[in-house]
Design a protein around this motif. Structure first.
Motif, PDB file in Angstrom:
ATOM      1  N   LEU A  94       6.486 -10.135  13.086  1.00  0.00           N
ATOM      2  CA  LEU A  94       6.692 -11.579  13.280  1.00  0.00           C
ATOM      3  C   LEU A  94       8.137 -11.980  13.018  1.00  0.00           C
ATOM      4  CD1 LEU A  94       3.475 -13.257  11.820  1.00  0.00           C
ATOM      5  CD2 LEU A  94       4.241 -13.157  14.204  1.00  0.00           C
ATOM      6  N   ASP A  95       8.803 -11.286  12.073  1.00  0.00           N
ATOM      7  CA  ASP A  95      10.207 -11.577  11.777  1.00  0.00           C
ATOM      8  C   ASP A  95      11.143 -10.678  12.580  1.00  0.00           C
ATOM      9  OD1 ASP A  95       9.528 -13.487   9.746  1.00  0.00           O
ATOM     10  OD2 ASP A  95       9.034 -11.796   8.431  1.00  0.00           O
ATOM     11  N   GLY A  96      10.565  -9.896  13.505  1.00  0.00           N
ATOM     12  CA  GLY A  96      11.384  -9.012  14.339  1.00  0.00           C
ATOM     13  C   GLY A  96      11.928  -7.819  13.586  1.00  0.00           C
ATOM     14  N   ILE A  97      11.270  -7.449  12.457  1.00  0.00           N
ATOM     15  CA  ILE A  97      11.747  -6.286  11.691  1.00  0.00           C
ATOM     16  C   ILE A  97      10.847  -5.091  11.958  1.00  0.00           C
ATOM     17  CG2 ILE A  97      12.262  -5.375   9.384  1.00  0.00           C
ATOM     18  CD1 ILE A  97      12.750  -8.293   8.529  1.00  0.00           C
ATOM     19  N   PRO A 125       2.572  -5.618  -2.610  1.00  0.00           N
ATOM     20  CA  PRO A 125       1.185  -5.636  -2.124  1.00  0.00           C
ATOM     21  C   PRO A 125       0.961  -6.806  -1.167  1.00  0.00           C
ATOM     22  CG  PRO A 125       1.258  -6.407  -4.388  1.00  0.00           C
ATOM     23  CD  PRO A 125       2.666  -6.055  -4.007  1.00  0.00           C
ATOM     24  N   THR A 126       1.717  -6.799  -0.063  1.00  0.00           N
ATOM     25  CA  THR A 126       1.591  -7.831   0.972  1.00  0.00           C
ATOM     26  C   THR A 126       1.238  -7.137   2.281  1.00  0.00           C
ATOM     27  OG1 THR A 126       3.923  -7.576   1.525  1.00  0.00           O
ATOM     28  CG2 THR A 126       3.377  -9.268  -0.096  1.00  0.00           C
ATOM     29  N   GLU A 127       0.960  -7.918   3.313  1.00  0.00           N
ATOM     30  CA  GLU A 127       0.630  -7.321   4.604  1.00  0.00           C
ATOM     31  C   GLU A 127       1.794  -6.457   5.083  1.00  0.00           C
ATOM     32  OE1 GLU A 127      -1.412 -10.284   7.056  1.00  0.00           O
ATOM     33  OE2 GLU A 127      -0.842  -9.030   8.768  1.00  0.00           O
ATOM     34  N   GLU A 128       3.029  -6.970   4.947  1.00  0.00           N
ATOM     35  CA  GLU A 128       4.205  -6.233   5.392  1.00  0.00           C
ATOM     36  C   GLU A 128       4.371  -4.942   4.592  1.00  0.00           C
ATOM     37  OE1 GLU A 128       4.276  -9.448   4.527  1.00  0.00           O
ATOM     38  OE2 GLU A 128       4.482 -10.378   6.511  1.00  0.00           O
ATOM     39  N   GLY A 129       4.185  -5.051   3.272  1.00  0.00           N
ATOM     40  CA  GLY A 129       4.314  -3.878   2.411  1.00  0.00           C
ATOM     41  C   GLY A 129       3.262  -2.824   2.748  1.00  0.00           C
ATOM     42  N   ASP A 130       2.036  -3.293   2.967  1.00  0.00           N
ATOM     43  CA  ASP A 130       0.944  -2.369   3.303  1.00  0.00           C
ATOM     44  C   ASP A 130       1.199  -1.680   4.638  1.00  0.00           C
ATOM     45  OD1 ASP A 130      -0.342  -3.040   0.985  1.00  0.00           O
ATOM     46  OD2 ASP A 130      -1.759  -4.431   1.913  1.00  0.00           O
TER      47      ASP A 130
END
Lengths: 198, 198
Positions: B111-114, B142-147
């Motif tokens: 979503l952030d283009g990363i 422990p976030t969606e991005e981290g997971d």
């Protein structure tokens, strides 16, 4: 790392910034656009060169006399006495006052070695005796020091033609009786307002 | 006043500093010893000249290679992967880890283009394939991005000899079930530990 530790230590000396917030700010500073750091560093380094105290009221100003003191359209009969320059901005932001100000730069506090002579009380009396003011609003903080200072000034002005008043103390609007401390509750009871008078 | 407003605006852009805290800090800066302002201004202006990223792990360092990477006495079998350089300091401060680190400088977030290419995942794989590491601890948030990032790296390493692990997620020590959000509670239930095994 020495440079980060120094920065964190410097930031944590700011009011309201603990060690954890200081670290968070430091890591942010390291990673953001360096131009923002140059600008903020410059603003902090030079703020005291740009700001001085108003010759008349003692509030902050960029010139010699502050905007309020220069404004001829304000109420010449009212003068509001505050402890600190920032109190002027707080009252101005409320938009409910249209008179002039006088900043004491503190409050009488014998324990801290601050007596009337360390404050601008002499200048205040001078302004009142030579000016058109009819009411002096004593807006010092509702603390022991603020109350003492208000009583002291009221005493000095007892034989003058001006009336002195003090900001009402009591429950904050939107507050809750349950969470109000005893002293505030006692003050709001003593200062209770009869509904039938309004 | 323009100079105070500018200073307040600059301060309120710092993380965790709202408009009210920024005002409070600004008034403090105006009134304290000017040498403290010169020092802090200098520290902020120059911090990025003193700090760079470690050539090996990507953490902050004052030299070319950080203290951790230079330390031969750490556990050569462990590498801990984190999102940000400051996470290294957080884990170091806990004193419970003695291996090496790798900083991704972010997490995969479509979503952030990363994507993976914006992170240092390539360098991580290179370090793992050429090093002695036997376990990769994926310490992303422990976030969606981290997971997502943890799953992606695990997938890349599926055919290598290293094992991957993820920090346990669950109730914070000293926390309260009543105030725990549903997702954390679900994770702590799924990851429950049998008392009889301990």
């Amino acid at each position: 790392m020495r440079s980060i530790d120094e920065l964190i230590r410097g930031l944590s000396r700011l009011p309201g910034v603990g060690n954890k917030s200081a670290s968070r700010i430091a890591y942010h500073l390291i990673q953001r656009d360096v131009r923002d750091n140059h600008l903020l560093g410059e603003l902090i380094s030079t703020i005291q060169d740009k700001i001085r105290l108003c010759d008349v009221c003692g509030s902050f100003t960029e010139g010699q006399i502050c905007d309020v003191c220069q404004d001829p359209h304000r109420d010449h009969t009212l003068i509001c006495v505050v402890e600190q320059p920032q109190d002027v901005f707080t009252i101005e932001a409320s938009g409910v006052y249209n008179g002039y100000y006088h900043v004491l730069h503190g409050a009488i506090s014998p324990l801290d070695g601050i007596g009337p002579d360390q404050l601008t009380i002499g200048q205040l009396i001078e302004r009142i005796t030579t000016g058109d003011f009819s009411e002096v609003i004593l807006a010092m903080n509702p603390t022991e020091e603020g109350d003492t200072t208000a009583m002291y000034i009221t005493h000095l002005l007892r034989s003058s033609r001006v009336t002195t008043s003090r900001l009402a103390s009591g429950l904050p609007v939107g507050g809750d009786l349950e969470y109000t401390d005893k002293v505030t509750l006692a003050r709001s009871l003593r200062g209770r307002i009869r509904m039938s008078d309004q």
